[in-house]
Design an enzyme around this catalytic site. Structure first.
Site, PDB file in Angstrom:
ATOM      1  N   PHE A   1      24.004  30.432  47.751  1.00  0.00           N
ATOM      2  CA  PHE A   1      22.642  30.065  48.150  1.00  0.00           C
ATOM      3  C   PHE A   1      22.694  28.797  48.982  1.00  0.00           C
ATOM      4  O   PHE A   1      23.306  27.812  48.578  1.00  0.00           O
ATOM      5  CB  PHE A   1      21.738  29.850  46.923  1.00  0.00           C
ATOM      6  CG  PHE A   1      20.297  29.673  47.311  1.00  0.00           C
ATOM      7  CD1 PHE A   1      19.495  30.770  47.606  1.00  0.00           C
ATOM      8  CD2 PHE A   1      19.741  28.395  47.437  1.00  0.00           C
ATOM      9  CE1 PHE A   1      18.164  30.602  48.005  1.00  0.00           C
ATOM     10  CE2 PHE A   1      18.415  28.224  47.831  1.00  0.00           C
ATOM     11  CZ  PHE A   1      17.631  29.330  48.109  1.00  0.00           C
TER      12      PHE A   1
ATOM     13  N   ASP B   1      28.820  23.150  50.615  1.00  0.00           N
ATOM     14  CA  ASP B   1      27.412  22.933  50.293  1.00  0.00           C
ATOM     15  C   ASP B   1      27.367  22.298  48.904  1.00  0.00           C
ATOM     16  O   ASP B   1      27.547  22.964  47.895  1.00  0.00           O
ATOM     17  CB  ASP B   1      26.663  24.274  50.316  1.00  0.00           C
ATOM     18  CG  ASP B   1      25.205  24.115  49.935  1.00  0.00           C
ATOM     19  OD1 ASP B   1      24.836  23.074  49.364  1.00  0.00           O
ATOM     20  OD2 ASP B   1      24.427  25.058  50.196  1.00  0.00           O
TER      21      ASP B   1
ATOM     22  N   LYS C   1      18.800  17.411  47.123  1.00  0.00           N
ATOM     23  CA  LYS C   1      18.413  17.396  45.706  1.00  0.00           C
ATOM     24  C   LYS C   1      18.580  16.006  45.089  1.00  0.00           C
ATOM     25  O   LYS C   1      17.763  15.122  45.327  1.00  0.00           O
ATOM     26  CB  LYS C   1      19.201  18.460  44.935  1.00  0.00           C
ATOM     27  CG  LYS C   1      18.736  19.895  45.258  1.00  0.00           C
ATOM     28  CD  LYS C   1      19.355  20.886  44.285  1.00  0.00           C
ATOM     29  CE  LYS C   1      18.951  22.318  44.525  1.00  0.00           C
ATOM     30  NZ  LYS C   1      17.645  22.685  44.013  1.00  0.00           N
TER      31      LYS C   1
HETATM   32  C1  LIG Z   1      23.619  25.044  46.902  1.00  0.00           C
HETATM   33  C2  LIG Z   1      22.248  24.916  47.509  1.00  0.00           C
HETATM   34  N1  LIG Z   1      22.129  24.782  48.829  1.00  0.00           N
HETATM   35  C3  LIG Z   1      20.931  24.653  49.421  1.00  0.00           C
HETATM   36  C4  LIG Z   1      19.769  24.692  48.692  1.00  0.00           C
HETATM   37  C5  LIG Z   1      18.446  24.562  49.388  1.00  0.00           C
HETATM   38  O1  LIG Z   1      17.934  23.283  49.188  1.00  0.00           O
HETATM   39  P1  LIG Z   1      16.398  23.003  49.534  1.00  0.00           P
HETATM   40  O2  LIG Z   1      15.584  23.825  48.617  1.00  0.00           O
HETATM   41  O3  LIG Z   1      16.258  21.498  49.323  1.00  0.00           O
HETATM   42  O4  LIG Z   1      16.188  23.378  50.949  1.00  0.00           O
HETATM   43  C6  LIG Z   1      19.849  24.849  47.310  1.00  0.00           C
HETATM   44  C7  LIG Z   1      18.618  24.930  46.513  1.00  0.00           C
HETATM   45  O5  LIG Z   1      18.579  25.410  45.397  1.00  0.00           O
HETATM   46  C8  LIG Z   1      21.114  24.965  46.696  1.00  0.00           C
HETATM   47  O6  LIG Z   1      21.246  25.126  45.373  1.00  0.00           O
END
Ligand SMILES: Cc1ncc(COP(=O)(O)O)c(C=O)c1O
Length: 404
Positions: free
Chosen positions: A139, A224, A253
């Site tokens: 994700f 990520d 986050k």
């Molecule tokens: C690993 C990862 N990348 C990206 C995101 C997306 O982040 P945002 O919701 O701040 O755009 C998330 C959100 O859960 C995530 O867990």
């Protein structure tokens, strides 16, 4: 303040229905506790989906917000500002990175990473080196590019033509990755522990092999760390425990401890491909966000807090084991640091949501990660008393589900 009556019904009346929030409306938080409009208390093991790394209203963050709030809120990137430069310097000093780009969310940080990877490959190699490889169940956010790179097609289907040249292989499947990689690969994008996908750790040898394949094919390795970053796994960033250094890392986050901010970190030679005018964001590097993030960073990036994450993981694992010995509903507790997942056994397959619902009724906020995993991502400084009280509530929730 307006005296408008705010009820859950108002959500259905005025909000776009892309979320289905709980019935209760929280109004106040302190540490790992939250209270709703009716005064019901919750222990927070969700942390705003791994965001509130220091709980609610941590004094260091409140103080940074107030201080910056009386100084300077916003400028745009036509000018730089002190909080952004201080935070950038601290991130560079603490990681492999030499350059930082600020934005407002995890998706934006990944969007920047993906655009940079493409631009770098086109500039340094050729216009055909555009393939991006990511992993099933990964994700990376909800912009069209990041959701396409994410490993669940259901999230990106139904919006018309997708950004092209994005391929997926199973996580931890080296042979599948080898088979699909070539000189055309510009980047491999991975979470160093899949969060939304179900709290899945990579095989340590797999991570090293991905790095080696990227080197062989002159592809960039993008980690990520939006969910794993800023202390969540017990290291400042999870890559630090893998023996592997990425070329680009994304963070968001917990970076702002609850104030929206995202960052993309990389080396100077790669960063050079984002020249003036190639990418940007009105709010990126906003002084308020950076001041709060700096306070969060200073508080988390200490040996005490990082070691405390591992200690707290022990408290959780010990108590969860006891609960499971009694009720026998989880096949395992997995994850790292304070990103933990209770995996449903066969008997309770697909019922993580029932545990979430029962927890909420017992005064505990938890998360799920797919249909099969109850996820905990609490404050990194949650007290032992809060952990034990929260897990006592969790045990009552488990008993309710198990006993029907
Ligand atoms: C690993 C990862 N990348 C990206 C995101 C997306 O982040 P945002 O919701 O701040 O755009 C998330 C959100 O859960 C995530 O867990």
């Amino acid at each position: 303040m307006s005296d408008m009556a705010v009820t859950r019904e108002l959500f259905d009346e005025v909000m776009v229905p892309n979320y289905a929030p709980a019935q209760s409306i929280p109004v106040r938080g302190l540490g790992a506790r939250v209270w709703d409009q009716q005064g019901k208390e919750f222990i927070d093991f969700a942390g705003g989906i791994a965001v509130n790394c220091l709980g609610h209203c941590h004094p260091a963050l409140v103080s940074a917000l107030k201080e910056q709030g009386e100084k300077l809120w916003h400028l745009s990137n036509v000018w730089t500002n002190e909080p952004a430069l201080r935070l950038g310097k601290k991130l560079v000093d603490a990681t492999f990175a030499e350059r930082v780009y600020f934005c407002n969310s995890g998706a934006e940080a990944n969007e920047a990473a993906l655009k940079l990877a493409r631009r770098y490959a086109i500039e340094h190699f050729n216009a055909e080196k555009t393939q991006i490889i990511a992993f099933n169940q990964g994700f990376h956010g909800r912009t069209f590019f990041t959701v396409t790179v994410g490993g669940q097609a259901a999230y990106s289907d139904g919006f018309g033509p997708k950004p092209a040249d994005v391929d997926h292989v199973p996580y931890n499947d080296l042979e599948a990755l080898k088979a699909i990689m070539s000189e055309r690969t510009c980047a491999v994008v991975m979470e160093p522990l899949q969060g939304e996908g179900g709290i899945i750790s990579p095989d340590p040898e797999f991570v090293k092999a991905v790095r080696a394949l990227c080197d062989e094919h002159k592809a960039l390795l993008v980690f990520d760390e939006v969910q794993t970053g800023v202390g969540r796994t017990g290291a400042l960033y999870a890559y630090m425990d893998t023996g592997v250094t990425p070329d680009i890392l994304t963070s968001a986050k917990a970076l702002g401890g609850g104030f929206p901010i995202g960052a993309m970190l990389t080396r100077a030679d790669i960063a050079a491909s984002l020249k003036p005018g190639t990418h940007g964001s009105t709010y990126g590097g906003n002084p308020l966000a950076c001041a709060v993030a700096e306070a969060a960073f200073d508080t988390v990036n200490t040996p005490e807090v990082l070691a405390g994450v591992k200690e707290r993981e022990g408290w959780y694992r010990q108590e969860l084991e006891k609960i499971n010995a009694k009720y026998g509903c989880f096949s395992e507790v997995r994850g790292k640091g304070l990103l933990l997942g209770c995996v449903m056994n066969e008997q309770f397959a697909g019922r993580a949501k029932d545990f979430l619902q029962a927890s909420s009724e017992e005064g505990l906020m938890v998360l799920i990660a797919g249909a099969n995993v109850v996820r905990f991502a609490p404050s990194l400084v949650i007290t032992k008393e809060e952990v034990l009280e929260g897990l006592a509530r969790f045990e009552r929730a488990v008993a309710r589900v198990v006993n029907g």
